[in-house]
Structures are given as structure tokens and as C-alpha cells.
Design a protein around this motif. Structure first.
Motif, PDB file in Angstrom:
ATOM      1  N   GLY A  80       0.820  -1.206   0.000  1.00 28.46           N
ATOM      2  CA  GLY A  80       0.000   0.000   0.000  1.00 28.46           C
ATOM      3  C   GLY A  80       0.853   1.254   0.000  1.00 28.46           C
ATOM      4  N   ALA A  81       0.545   2.168  -0.920  1.00 33.36           N
ATOM      5  CA  ALA A  81       1.330   3.400  -1.061  1.00 33.36           C
ATOM      6  C   ALA A  81       0.439   4.628  -0.936  1.00 33.36           C
ATOM      7  CB  ALA A  81       2.079   3.399  -2.391  1.00 33.36           C
ATOM      8  N   ILE A  92       7.965  -1.280  -1.883  1.00 30.37           N
ATOM      9  CA  ILE A  92       6.617  -0.774  -1.649  1.00 30.37           C
ATOM     10  C   ILE A  92       5.826  -0.888  -2.947  1.00 30.37           C
ATOM     11  CG2 ILE A  92       7.478   1.597  -2.002  1.00 30.37           C
ATOM     12  CD1 ILE A  92       5.159   2.580  -0.231  1.00 30.37           C
ATOM     13  N   PHE A  93       4.599  -1.420  -2.847  1.00 36.31           N
ATOM     14  CA  PHE A  93       3.769  -1.572  -4.047  1.00 36.31           C
ATOM     15  C   PHE A  93       2.317  -1.282  -3.711  1.00 36.31           C
ATOM     16  CE2 PHE A  93       3.982  -5.841  -2.179  1.00 36.31           C
ATOM     17  CZ  PHE A  93       2.644  -6.227  -2.142  1.00 36.31           C
ATOM     18  N   VAL A 103       8.009   3.245  -6.310  1.00 38.03           N
ATOM     19  CA  VAL A 103       6.821   2.502  -5.901  1.00 38.03           C
ATOM     20  C   VAL A 103       6.396   1.645  -7.080  1.00 38.03           C
ATOM     21  CG1 VAL A 103       4.405   2.639  -5.199  1.00 38.03           C
ATOM     22  CG2 VAL A 103       6.059   4.293  -4.287  1.00 38.03           C
ATOM     23  N   GLN A 104       6.125   0.365  -6.827  1.00 39.96           N
ATOM     24  CA  GLN A 104       5.614  -0.514  -7.882  1.00 39.96           C
ATOM     25  C   GLN A 104       4.099  -0.351  -7.951  1.00 39.96           C
ATOM     26  OE1 GLN A 104       8.919  -4.071  -7.055  1.00 39.96           O
ATOM     27  NE2 GLN A 104       6.852  -4.597  -7.702  1.00 39.96           N
ATOM     28  N   TRP A 105       3.651   0.489  -8.890  1.00 41.64           N
ATOM     29  CA  TRP A 105       2.217   0.723  -9.057  1.00 41.64           C
ATOM     30  C   TRP A 105       1.575  -0.418  -9.847  1.00 41.64           C
ATOM     31  CZ3 TRP A 105       0.760   4.248  -5.812  1.00 41.64           C
ATOM     32  CH2 TRP A 105       1.565   5.357  -5.538  1.00 41.64           C
ATOM     33  N   GLN A 106       0.256  -0.503  -9.758  1.00 44.03           N
ATOM     34  CA  GLN A 106      -0.529  -1.526 -10.451  1.00 44.03           C
ATOM     35  C   GLN A 106       0.011  -2.932 -10.146  1.00 44.03           C
ATOM     36  OE1 GLN A 106      -0.166   0.766 -14.379  1.00 44.03           O
ATOM     37  NE2 GLN A 106      -2.230  -0.087 -14.546  1.00 44.03           N
ATOM     38  N   LYS A 111       1.197  -9.778  -8.381  1.00 39.77           N
ATOM     39  CA  LYS A 111       0.920  -9.703  -9.814  1.00 39.77           C
ATOM     40  C   LYS A 111       1.252  -8.291 -10.262  1.00 39.77           C
ATOM     41  CE  LYS A 111      -2.757 -10.402 -13.226  1.00 39.77           C
ATOM     42  NZ  LYS A 111      -4.202 -10.724 -13.404  1.00 39.77           N
ATOM     43  N   THR A 112       2.187  -8.154 -11.184  1.00 40.19           N
ATOM     44  CA  THR A 112       2.684  -6.847 -11.603  1.00 40.19           C
ATOM     45  C   THR A 112       1.802  -6.226 -12.687  1.00 40.19           C
ATOM     46  OG1 THR A 112       4.142  -7.780 -13.281  1.00 40.19           O
ATOM     47  CG2 THR A 112       5.029  -7.568 -11.042  1.00 40.19           C
ATOM     48  N   ALA A 113       2.150  -4.990 -13.081  1.00 42.92           N
ATOM     49  CA  ALA A 113       1.343  -4.252 -14.048  1.00 42.92           C
ATOM     50  C   ALA A 113       1.251  -4.968 -15.388  1.00 42.92           C
ATOM     51  CB  ALA A 113       1.932  -2.852 -14.237  1.00 42.92           C
TER      52      ALA A 113
END
Length: 532
Positions: A24-25, A45-46, A138-141, A159-161
Motif C-alpha cells: 500500500g502506497a 513498496i507496491f 513505488v511498484q504501481w498496479q 501480480k505486476t502491471a
């Protein structure tokens, strides 16, 4: 061994290893990341979102949060981009029934003696940009899929973007993933509490209204209210209120026109909403997890507790959760303390959450309840009482610490030693009081991420020997000699020299007229489990 999972994962990319996984970011996760960075602790952080929120959401930042921001050089920018609350004008039946002066509300109590309107989107941008400037990402999505832990560490699959699975291994994990927290659900922690039956709304608008600059307008009706808060930007306002006519219509869509009509009915003065930026309706929940940690996994912010919006406490409390946990994780991960130190996070922040839920519920009832005695109080007593109380400095000195969270204490924590604090006005577990030293903010001397030993001296003693003896703890403790100024005497209630040991989060661990080296070593060895 703990094993938690949601579903099986497919073939994965390379395994990433780190110290702390932050799920959570939002303000909580970003704050934790910023604090861990101070201690040179590695983290991943993602967040499943696309990026930081552009919605204003949580509205205010209090003094304690600004003090935390100031340690990393972010407070000045926050104040410049926010709107300070100067006055509150309580309205009833189209007239102002009481004027409250909140300018310099906490003078002498904090370097930030005011309430700052600085919405969540700005907080997230402030923290995220700080991380980016320091080379952090930050690793979004990116979505949490599985979580397992054992005595040695934590392992997640995300599970990544681009749809691929990735494994991350760490010593600890912190769920900062909001009220619907997947982390909390995977850990199997109940989130018990209640839901307020009434329907509330929040809206950000451009509004033509002849209000005074920096003035908040609470407008009270018989069964409803609206809070009009000025935001930075020309004619920009936040509206918060309730819609009692929709109480039993759970699934009915509410159009903004109904909210606009309700606001005009309550205010009874000329106003025109020219632009709607965002609005939402919601029901208020009061809930908390039964514990904030399981094994090597922790919860912080809304993942651990949610409550009414009374007093704007939510986001500020979440940031303090992160602040409390970060230094403890850092000391354990660096090998400076035993992992038993981490148990104090649950003890301190769970106790605070219990108090917070109770007080915000009580305050919310005064403002929003439809019970006859609360209506009578709002209609006949509140205006006169509020106007009378806030004229007195003693009342401000009581109210400001409560609202601003500088009055929060950890007096019941095992990290607070009370053996010799009976002689002082300030106690172990209190936040270090604010005062000036040669015109300098005392907190400016407490920026290093360490314990701080403060010696308050009358100039008659030489403390070089003590300073030298503390060299073995130099990576964990710094040392300051402070003159025994009249203001210090007034705050602490002691005319004689004394010593104060501060935790890295600037809460008092112990204070004593002597505080010998043996006493310090005993504290570190028995209480903190410090390893020099």
C-alpha cells in the motif's frame, strides 16, 4: 510456522530480496517508506492503484504530523501549499452564533501552532516526490496474491502491471493497504466494530460565498449539518455533511443537486456552487483489528483501524503508526535491538486506537447524532460554550494537544520508565515538550534517527566523562547538554539539573535527576534489548 495464502501463483520472475515489504502506497505506506529511508533500511513498496491519488480525501494535517515531516525537511513545503485555519464561525438559522479564534491556537506548544488544511492528495505527492528524489520507486498496479511467513521471514507473490508474477522475500511485512486490507484478510484478523446508520457526503467545489479568509463554517440544523472548509485556491471549498432523508435508502444513488440543495437550506445565506470537482457519499464506520501484528506481519493506518472523521484524526494517526513502527523495525533489522522490541508497536498503537475510536465517536455524536439531548445541546448550549471556552489560554492548552495529537502519550508502555519521574511535571511516555534553545527549536537538535540523551545543566558540572562512556552506544544514541533555562524549569518543574532519555520518535523513555550510566545501560538491556 505461519502460512497464509489466497490462490496459487504461476511461473514467476526472479525473486526480489529486501528488508521490509510495504503493501500500500497511500499516506501510511509512503510515510513508512520515508521513515525507513532515514535508517537506511531497504524496502519494496507496491500498490494496486495506478499512482498517488488525485482526490483530496482526508483534509487536515495536525501539528504532530508536521513535526514528523519537519525531521525529513518536508514541513515547510506542506505549510506553504496548505491553508491555515484562522477562525471558526459557528452558524445556526442563517446567523453566526459564535466566533472562535484559532490563529496561533497552540502558541508555545509546537513549532506548528495551527490546524493546516493540506489534503491527502497533496500529502501523497509530497511523500512520493521525496522518495523519488532519493532514488526510491513505488511498484504501481501491483497486487498482493499470496503471503506466507515463518520464523525466518516473509514471502509474498504479487501480480505486476504487465500481468507477471513476482516473488518478494523480506524479514518483515507491513500492511498499509486501507480499510479493505487484503493483508489483514489474508492474516485472518477480524475487523470488528459498527456502522453509523446515517448517510454522509463529502464534496470539493468552487463556491461563491462571502466568507472570511481562513475561516471554517460549521452550520448546524435540527437533524443535519454541513462543515464548509476553505481550501487553497480561489473560491475552493470542502463541504462535509449528512443527508438524513436518505438514511433508509441504502442503494439509492444520490445526485449532487440534492447535496447542493441541502447546503443552501442549512446556510440560508447567498452562495453559488460554480464547479464540482469531486463528491462522494458514504456511511461512517468505526472498526479496528483485534491486534496489529501477527508473527512478522504488521498492520498500520486504515488497515488496522477506521473511525469517524471527527477532528480530522485518521490520516494523522496513520502517519504516526508508521512513525512508531519504523524506528523499531530499523533497530531490530540493524542488529541494534532484540526483536522483542517490535511487540511494543502493537501495545502502544492498539491502545491509542482504542482511545481514538472512543473519543471520535463521542465527538461525532455531539455534532451528528439525532438524539434529542444532542440536538438540544447543539441548539441551546454549544455556541455559547464554545465561544466562552476558547477565550481562555488554559482551554487552548487543553484542546490543542488533544486535537493536534501532540498530547498523545505512551505512559503505559513498557518502554516508559517511571521510577523517578514523580518529581517532574512531564512524565515518561510524553512527547518531548517544545521550547527554544538560544532561539532555536529544540527539535532541530533531534533530527538524527537515534535515541537522544539530553542533559539539562546549570553549568556547574562537567559531563565529558559521561559522553565518553556512551561511546560504545554512539551508533544508537547522541548526546546534548541544554542550559537549564527558565522555560525548561517551567515545563519540567525542576530547578535542579536532570537528564532525559528520548526515543528516536522523540517520546520520553525516562527522566531522572541523576540517570547514571548504569541506569541507562539497564534501560537499554532490559527494556529495549539494545545491542551496542
Amino acid at each position: 510456522m505461519y502460512r497464509f495464502y489466497t490462490r496459487r501463483h504461476q511461473t514467476m520472475q526472479k525473486i526480489i530480496q529486501t528488508d521490509v515489504i510495504i503493501v500500500g502506497a497511500g499516506p501510511t505506506g509512503l510515510s513508512l517508506a520515508v521513515q525507513l529511508m532515514r535508517y537506511n533500511i531497504d524496502f519494496v513498496i507496491f500498490d494496486q492503484k495506478e499512482g498517488v491519488t488525485e482526490l483530496s480525501k482526508a483534509l487536515v494535517v495536525h501539528a504532530r504530523t508536521l513535526e514528523i515531516y519537519d525531521q525529513v525537511g518536508l514541513a515547510k513545503k506542506a505549510v506553504a501549499e496548505g491553508e491555515q485555519v484562522q477562525k471558526v464561525a459557528l452558524m445556526h438559522d442563517g446567523k453566526i452564533s459564535a466566533r472562535l479564534d484559532f490563529s496561533d491556537f497552540g502558541a508555545g506548544l509546537s513549532p506548528f501552532p495551527f490546524i493546516l488544511v493540506f489534503e491527502q492528495s497533496k500529502n501523497e505527492h509530497l511523500l512520493y516526490e521525496h522518495l523519488q528524489r532519493n532514488g526510491k520507486v513505488v511498484q504501481w498496479q501491483t497486487e498482493l496474491e499470496t503471503l506466507t511467513q515463518d520464523a525466518d521471514g516473509v514471502r509474498v507473490v504479487v501480480k505486476t502491471a504487465n500481468g507477471e508474477r513476482q516473488a518478494i522475500i523480506a524479514s518483515y511485512l507491513v500492511g498499509c493497504d486501507g480499510a479493505s486490507s487484503p493483508t489483514r484478510q489474508i492474516l485472518g484478523l477480524p475487523f470488528e466494530g459498527s456502522t453509523h446508520p446515517r448517510l454522509f457526503y463529502v464534496a470539493d467545489v468552487q463556491m461563491q460565498f462571502s466568507g472570511e479568509e481562513g475561516t471554517v463554517y460549521p452550520v448546524l440544523g435540527q437533524d443535519s449539518f454541513v462543515l464548509m472548509v476553505p481550501m487553497q485556491g480561489e473560491n475552493r471549498w470542502r463541504l462535509i455533511g449528512n443527508l438524513p432523508e436518505y438514511e433508509d435508502q441504502i442503494d439509492q444513488e444520490v445526485l449532487f443537486e440534492a447535496i447542493e440543495t441541502k447546503v443552501k437550506q442549512l446556510v440560508q445565506l447567498p452562495l453559488e456552487i460554480t464547479t464540482l470537482h469531486w463528491f462522494s457519499t458514504y456511511r461512517v464506520h468505526t472498526r479496528r483489528a483485534e491486534m496489529f501484528s501477527v508473527g512478522r506481519c504488521f498492520l498500520a493506518g486504515d488497515a488496522a483501524h477506521i473511525h469517524t472523521p471527527a477532528g480530522g484524526q485518521g490520516m494523522n494517526t496513520a502517519i504516526q503508526d508508521a512513525y512508531n513502527l519504523a524506528w523499531k523495525l530499523a533497530f531490530v533489522l540493524r542488529g541494534n535491538a532484540q526483536d522483542s522490541l517490535l511487540a511494543t508497536y502493537n501495545e502502544e498503537r492498539l491502545a491509542n486506537a482504542k482511545r481514538l475510536l472512543q473519543t471520535t465517536d463521542q465527538f461525532f455524536d455531539v455534532v451528528a447524532s439525532d438524539r434529542w439531548y444532542f440536538r438540544f445541546f447543539r441548539d441551546n448550549i454549544l455556541s455559547s460554550l464554545a465561544g466562552f471556552v476558547t477565550q481562555f489560554s488554559a482551554a487552548k492548552e487543553f484542546l490543542f494537544p488533544m486535537v493536534s495529537q501532540i498530547g498523545l502519550d505512551y505512559s503505559d508502555s513498557p518502554l516508559s520508565q517511571h521510577q523517578q519521574d514523580r518529581k517532574f511535571e512531564v512524565k515518561a511516555g510524553d512527547r518531548m515538550p517544545y521550547f527554544l534553545v538560544n532561539g532555536e527549536n529544540i527539535y532541530d537538535r533531534l533530527r538524527k534517527p537515534k535515541f537522544h540523551l539530553l542533559v539539562f545543566s546549570d553549568g556547574q558540572q562537567d559531563y565529558e566523562c559521561l559522553k565518553l562512556e556512551l561511546d560504545e552506544y554512539a551508533n544508537c544514541i547522541d548526546f546534548h547538554v541544554i542550559p537549564l533555562y527558565p522555560r525548561v524549569v517551567e515545563i519540567f518543574g525542576s530547578h535542579q539539573p536532570f537528564k532525559v532519555l528520548l526515543r528516536p520518535d522523540n517520546y520520553i523513555a525516562l527522566l531522572s535527576p541523576d540517570c547514571s550510566l548504569d541506569a541507562l545501560k539497564a534501560y537499554f538491556n532490559k527494556v529495549v534489548g539494545l545491542i551496542s
